[in-house]
Design a protein around this motif. Sequence first.
Motif, mmCIF file in Angstrom:
data_model
loop_
_atom_site.group_PDB
_atom_site.id
_atom_site.type_symbol
_atom_site.label_atom_id
_atom_site.label_comp_id
_atom_site.label_asym_id
_atom_site.label_seq_id
_atom_site.Cartn_x
_atom_site.Cartn_y
_atom_site.Cartn_z
ATOM 1 N N GLY A 193 0.780 -1.231 0.000
ATOM 2 C CA GLY A 193 0.000 0.000 0.000
ATOM 3 C C GLY A 193 0.808 1.274 0.000
ATOM 4 N N PHE A 194 2.130 1.177 -0.260
ATOM 5 C CA PHE A 194 2.969 2.374 -0.325
ATOM 6 C C PHE A 194 2.821 3.030 -1.704
ATOM 7 N N LEU A 195 2.925 4.347 -1.723
ATOM 8 C CA LEU A 195 2.823 5.131 -2.946
ATOM 9 C C LEU A 195 4.198 5.676 -3.296
ATOM 10 N N GLU A 196 4.674 5.413 -4.518
ATOM 11 C CA GLU A 196 5.970 5.948 -4.939
ATOM 12 C C GLU A 196 5.826 7.405 -5.340
ATOM 13 N N VAL A 197 6.714 8.248 -4.834
ATOM 14 C CA VAL A 197 6.660 9.688 -5.100
ATOM 15 C C VAL A 197 8.050 10.187 -5.488
ATOM 16 N N LEU A 235 9.744 13.698 2.368
ATOM 17 C CA LEU A 235 8.809 12.572 2.456
ATOM 18 C C LEU A 235 7.943 12.678 3.706
ATOM 19 N N LYS A 236 8.536 13.108 4.813
ATOM 20 C CA LYS A 236 7.738 13.225 6.044
ATOM 21 C C LYS A 236 6.750 14.390 5.965
ATOM 22 N N ARG A 237 7.072 15.392 5.181
ATOM 23 C CA ARG A 237 6.083 16.448 4.934
ATOM 24 C C ARG A 237 4.829 15.855 4.271
ATOM 25 N N LEU A 238 5.040 14.863 3.394
ATOM 26 C CA LEU A 238 3.900 14.237 2.726
ATOM 27 C C LEU A 238 3.038 13.438 3.705
ATOM 28 N N VAL A 239 3.679 12.820 4.688
ATOM 29 C CA VAL A 239 2.899 12.109 5.716
ATOM 30 C C VAL A 239 2.082 13.108 6.524
ATOM 31 N N VAL A 240 2.668 14.260 6.811
ATOM 32 C CA VAL A 240 1.894 15.331 7.474
ATOM 33 C C VAL A 240 0.668 15.662 6.636
ATOM 34 N N GLY A 241 0.836 15.683 5.322
ATOM 35 C CA GLY A 241 -0.263 16.036 4.419
ATOM 36 C C GLY A 241 -1.286 14.937 4.215
ATOM 37 N N GLY A 242 -1.109 13.793 4.878
ATOM 38 C CA GLY A 242 -2.117 12.746 4.804
ATOM 39 C C GLY A 242 -1.774 11.588 3.876
ATOM 40 N N GLU A 270 13.882 5.403 0.535
ATOM 41 C CA GLU A 270 13.370 5.830 1.840
ATOM 42 C C GLU A 270 11.865 5.649 1.817
ATOM 43 N N LEU A 271 11.333 5.178 2.942
ATOM 44 C CA LEU A 271 9.888 4.963 3.031
ATOM 45 C C LEU A 271 9.399 5.352 4.416
ATOM 46 N N TYR A 272 8.144 5.782 4.474
ATOM 47 C CA TYR A 272 7.535 6.229 5.728
ATOM 48 C C TYR A 272 6.121 5.694 5.812
ATOM 49 N N GLN A 273 5.784 5.202 6.992
ATOM 50 C CA GLN A 273 4.471 4.611 7.220
ATOM 51 C C GLN A 273 3.875 5.187 8.496
ATOM 52 N N ALA A 274 2.721 5.808 8.366
ATOM 53 C CA ALA A 274 2.047 6.391 9.521
ATOM 54 C C ALA A 274 1.467 5.293 10.412
ATOM 55 N N GLY A 458 1.174 18.741 12.771
ATOM 56 C CA GLY A 458 0.894 17.407 13.276
ATOM 57 C C GLY A 458 1.353 16.289 12.370
ATOM 58 N N LEU A 459 2.399 15.580 12.803
ATOM 59 C CA LEU A 459 2.849 14.356 12.136
ATOM 60 C C LEU A 459 2.392 13.185 12.985
ATOM 61 N N PRO A 460 1.600 12.268 12.425
ATOM 62 C CA PRO A 460 1.149 11.128 13.220
ATOM 63 C C PRO A 460 2.333 10.252 13.627
ATOM 64 N N PRO A 461 2.160 9.374 14.611
ATOM 65 C CA PRO A 461 3.226 8.412 14.916
ATOM 66 C C PRO A 461 3.616 7.697 13.622
ATOM 67 N N THR A 462 4.903 7.693 13.319
ATOM 68 C CA THR A 462 5.362 7.235 12.001
ATOM 69 C C THR A 462 6.647 6.441 12.124
#
Length: 495
Positions: A193-197, A235-242, A270-274, A458-462
């Motif tokens: 379910g990861f999205l490549e950006v 990339l973590k800015r994108l997690v902030v953005g949902g 690099e990958l990030y998962q909320a 707000g960055l969720p636990p990631t």
Amino acid sequence: MAKFVPQEELSLVDQVRIRREKLAQLCEEGRNPFEQTKFDTTTTSAAIKDRFDEMEGQFAAIAGRLMSKRGMGKVIFADLQDCDGRIQIYMKFDEMAEADFEDCRKLDIGDIVGVEGDVFRTQRGEISVRAHKVTLLAKALLPLPDKFHGLTNVETRYRQRYVDLIANPEVKETFVKRSMILRELRAFLDAKGFLEVDTPILTPFEIGASARPFFTHHNTLNMDMVLRIETELYLKRLVVGGMDRVYEVGRIFRNEGMDPKHNPEFTTIELYQAYTDFHGMMDLVEEMMKTVAMKVCGTLQIEYQGVPIDLSHWERMTMIEAVKKYSGVDFAEVKTDEEAAALAMEHHVALPENPTKGAILAEFFDAFVEENLIQPTFIYDYPVENSPLAKRKPSDPAFTERFEYFINATEFGNAFSELNDPIDQKARFERQVAERKKLDPKSNAQVDYDYVTALEYGLPPTGGLGFGVDRLVMLLTDSASIRDVLLFPTMKPTD
């Protein structure tokens, strides 16, 4: 009659002269091979060999490079190399137009040709193409390396990768496998379910990290910019953005030393998962490594430079546990920075610039532990001093929820529970930049206050992970140097 001299016995100068004379003659006759625009192939060398039973006697049109040629009488044999491998070409004077056969006599090793004929097996049992017409598609004006010694000079191989790929088929196999590894990594992450950006390669300023960047200048904006040393903060800015699960396969640039494990530009993922933490990243790494190794190598029992590696079993240790195991020093019992410094002196461990307990623990790890981590191992709970973007352990704020994983005494990746406290992050950034400028007064490292602003929304636990693709390719292709898995590694100019 002049005595025939095999081409390989001629000097390089003579070989080049003769090839250019042949080209000039063709051009005078209005047959410039470089004017050929296309050649329609119907198959490949591998397909002919794999499907010989159904293709025997059938028409085939293939194209590639002549790698050998033998026989100058009424029959000429040649080996043609295409994208899939090699196949023998059989040319006989009474099965071709006379002029075409004479042209075949004049072909040189290295020439690129198109062959039209039928598939058959010779009396010696070799699957071949019986040529009815051979078209010269491009003239090789330089000879290939000696067929018995090949292209063996390492520096030349890296500088002239195009010749290396022609002369050494195993080199191409390495890069085919590299492509497979990247494809399987993407497939694994996509299935999760990861999205490549894509994030910027040019960034407006040097961040406070320890790696040194390359600088450039943007003329329109009249501003200095740097080539990125990581993709993390965007990339973590994108997690902030949902965007809860994101990854990037990215080229990274670091203006630092070169050795068998380091090149100034290299590839990372690099990958990030909320809503997960570093334990979730450990599980993901282990599953990912097993999945990709099975897809690419067909086994979890591999060998790297003569060392057997078992990818089916992964050990997990804290940094303190690992240091105690391999040095005998238990940092769980160390209370002060002074005690740690005394232990460093006693065990001949270099003191870091900022000799805190955590920083000295990391030095002990480098001195005693890393060289012993041959089989896959996670080392976790890193001191906060060298983990500026990782979340602190609630039970011991001097340490962070961070891990690195090691194979064959080499670090392969880095992950942690991401720091999402903007106040703590700002303080760590400012301290990191101050320390960087203290060590290098000319540094223009800056705090990324925009990233701090993002955290304030707000960055969720990631959980986050970064790992080097090139080192993984080295491992799975049994390559000794990073330059063996980069098509065009950075090289010092020949002059």
